[in-house]
Design an enzyme around this catalytic site. Structure first.
Site, PDB file in Angstrom:
ATOM      1  N   GLY A  11       0.835  -1.202   0.000  1.00  0.00           N
ATOM      2  CA  GLY A  11       0.000   0.000   0.000  1.00  0.00           C
ATOM      3  C   GLY A  11       0.867   1.247   0.000  1.00  0.00           C
ATOM      4  N   ARG A  72       1.152  -4.951  -5.605  1.00  0.00           N
ATOM      5  CA  ARG A  72       1.097  -6.193  -4.842  1.00  0.00           C
ATOM      6  C   ARG A  72       1.518  -7.260  -5.850  1.00  0.00           C
ATOM      7  NH1 ARG A  72      -1.106  -4.126   0.050  1.00  0.00           N
ATOM      8  NH2 ARG A  72      -2.630  -2.562  -0.452  1.00  0.00           N
ATOM      9  N   ASP A 103       4.150  -4.198   6.434  1.00  0.00           N
ATOM     10  CA  ASP A 103       4.511  -5.485   7.022  1.00  0.00           C
ATOM     11  C   ASP A 103       4.710  -6.573   5.962  1.00  0.00           C
ATOM     12  OD1 ASP A 103       4.814  -6.954   9.565  1.00  0.00           O
ATOM     13  OD2 ASP A 103       3.138  -8.119   8.766  1.00  0.00           O
ATOM     14  N   THR A 125       3.751   2.834   5.864  1.00  0.00           N
ATOM     15  CA  THR A 125       2.344   2.454   5.738  1.00  0.00           C
ATOM     16  C   THR A 125       1.511   3.413   6.593  1.00  0.00           C
ATOM     17  OG1 THR A 125       0.663   0.839   6.413  1.00  0.00           O
ATOM     18  CG2 THR A 125       2.782   0.629   7.474  1.00  0.00           C
ATOM     19  N   ASP A 127      -1.014   2.694   8.181  1.00  0.00           N
ATOM     20  CA  ASP A 127      -1.674   1.974   9.282  1.00  0.00           C
ATOM     21  C   ASP A 127      -0.875   1.931  10.586  1.00  0.00           C
ATOM     22  OD1 ASP A 127      -3.883   1.370   7.727  1.00  0.00           O
ATOM     23  OD2 ASP A 127      -2.955  -0.445   6.924  1.00  0.00           O
ATOM     24  N   ASP A 129       1.130  -0.248  11.536  1.00  0.00           N
ATOM     25  CA  ASP A 129       0.957  -1.590  12.109  1.00  0.00           C
ATOM     26  C   ASP A 129       2.169  -2.509  11.911  1.00  0.00           C
ATOM     27  OD1 ASP A 129       0.708  -1.819   9.410  1.00  0.00           O
ATOM     28  OD2 ASP A 129      -1.051  -3.118   9.450  1.00  0.00           O
ATOM     29  N   ARG A 171      -7.280  -2.526   8.730  1.00  0.00           N
ATOM     30  CA  ARG A 171      -7.929  -3.839   8.646  1.00  0.00           C
ATOM     31  C   ARG A 171      -7.667  -4.670   9.888  1.00  0.00           C
ATOM     32  NH1 ARG A 171      -6.565  -4.796   2.549  1.00  0.00           N
ATOM     33  NH2 ARG A 171      -4.577  -4.488   3.554  1.00  0.00           N
TER      34      ARG A 171
END
Ligand code: ADP
Length: 323
Positions: A11, A72, A103, A125, A127, A129, A171
């Site tokens: 992403g 991706r 990740d 990212t 996120d 995360d 997510r």
């Protein structure tokens, strides 16, 4: 002369360009030749590689997205794809590949390292995360984008005494939802981390009714996309149970775009230089991270074992302040 490749993967996130620029310029400063690999691992497999100079990365510091583009790559997750990627790294004589991504991209980098390619990971990212680092490039910009949207929604929600339900990205992790819950003064925040224990009556309806009884004129519910209960379901439940007008807004990809904030530009710049300096000093298969406010590099295998979770204190603060 030693050669470094740089790619962005997974992403996209605001600040990736600042990181590319930093890797290229620090690389040149320390006497490397630097190659841009387009479209992540897909481009590495295809040999979509071009040498970059200081000017190639001019005028990109303030731009969102990634000039190298990203992808991706399902092919890259196969042994065959990874072997192709390794042989292409050898074709271009790359001594190391700097991977800027989330990740999944870091896991891909670890696989490359197992096939003998030296890799350095830079966390990028929205996120936030990645277990090995307190902060990922893009997070601050995404937070500000969400906050800006929420401020606009709040204006109209107040005028109509509405309940606004805002679905934000995340997510598996609720970092965006929780932080914006605090910065935006939400009545309720629904996080992926509490999956399986959501009770709409208790967690959403009750705080809204209590807020109404205290005289509030509008209500905000933040839902992370990976949380149990979609924004639309919550919209329906609030309408049915409170009689208020409820409106769900799904922010979607707006959250990925935009000019990076100062924080993201500086973090990306600092991490890019660090990645090159780690290579200068003979580092192999490391990831760049921020740990307790310090810039560090960590062995990639160890980094991928690291976990982090939402700060319970922040969840409590969010609840206290929704009074
Ligand atoms: P992000 O880096 O933003 O988390 P993805 O999870 O989509 O994004 O990962 C980006 C790419 O990295 C994938 O398309 C794939 O090629 C590679 N990748 C992801 N997970 C793995 C894995 N476990 N092993 C090897 N490669 C992976």
């Amino acid at each position: 002369v030693r050669k470094i490749g740089v790619l962005t993967s997974g992403g996209d996130a605001p600040g990736m360009n600042a990181a590319i620029r930093s890797v290229v310029r620090a690389g040149l400063y320390y006497g490397f030749r630097v190659y841009g690999i387009r479209k992540g691992y897909e481009g590495l497999i295809n040999g979509d590689v071009e040498e970059l100079n200081a000017r190639s990365v001019g005028d990109i510091l303030h731009k969102g997205g990634t000039i190298l583009q990203t992808a991706r790559s399902p092919r890259f997750t196969t042994e065959e794809g990874q072997k192709k990627a390794v042989s292409m790294a050898n074709v271009f004589d790359l001594d190391a590949v700097v991977v800027i991504g989330g990740d999944g991209s870091h896991r891909g980098a670890r696989d490359l390292s197992r096939h003998g390619v030296n890799v350095i990971g830079i966390p990028g990212t929205i996120d936030n995360d990645i277990g090995s680092t307190d902060y990922t490039i893009g997070f601050d910009t995404a937070l500000n984008t969400v906050q800006d949207a929420l401020d606009k929604i709040r204006d109209t929600a107040y005028s109509h005494e509405r309940c606004s339900i805002l679905e934000v990205m995340g997510r598996h992790a609720g970092y965006i939802a929780l932080n914006v819950g605090i910065s935006g003064g939400a009545e309720a925040v629904i996080l992926p981390e509490i999956a399986g224990s959501l009770d709409i009556d208790k967690d959403v309806i009750k705080p809204i009714i209590e807020a109404r009884n205290r005289g509030k004129k509008h209500y905000i519910v933040i839902v992370a996309e990976g949380a149990e209960g979609k924004a639309i379901e919550i919209e329906r439940a609030v309408t049915e149970k409170t009689g208020l007008e409820a409106r769900a807004t799904i922010l979607g990809h707006i959250q990925r775009g935009g000019s990076p904030t100062v924080h993201d530009r500086v973090t990306a710049s600092v991490m890019g230089v660090k990645a090159v300096e780690v290579l200068m000093n003979g580092g192999k298969n490391r990831v760049i991270a921020i740990k307790n406010g310090k810039l560090v590099d960590i062995d990639i295998d160890e980094a991928l074992e690291m976990k982090k979770s939402l700060d319970e204190e922040m969840i409590k603060i969010c609840k206290i302040l929704s009074l």
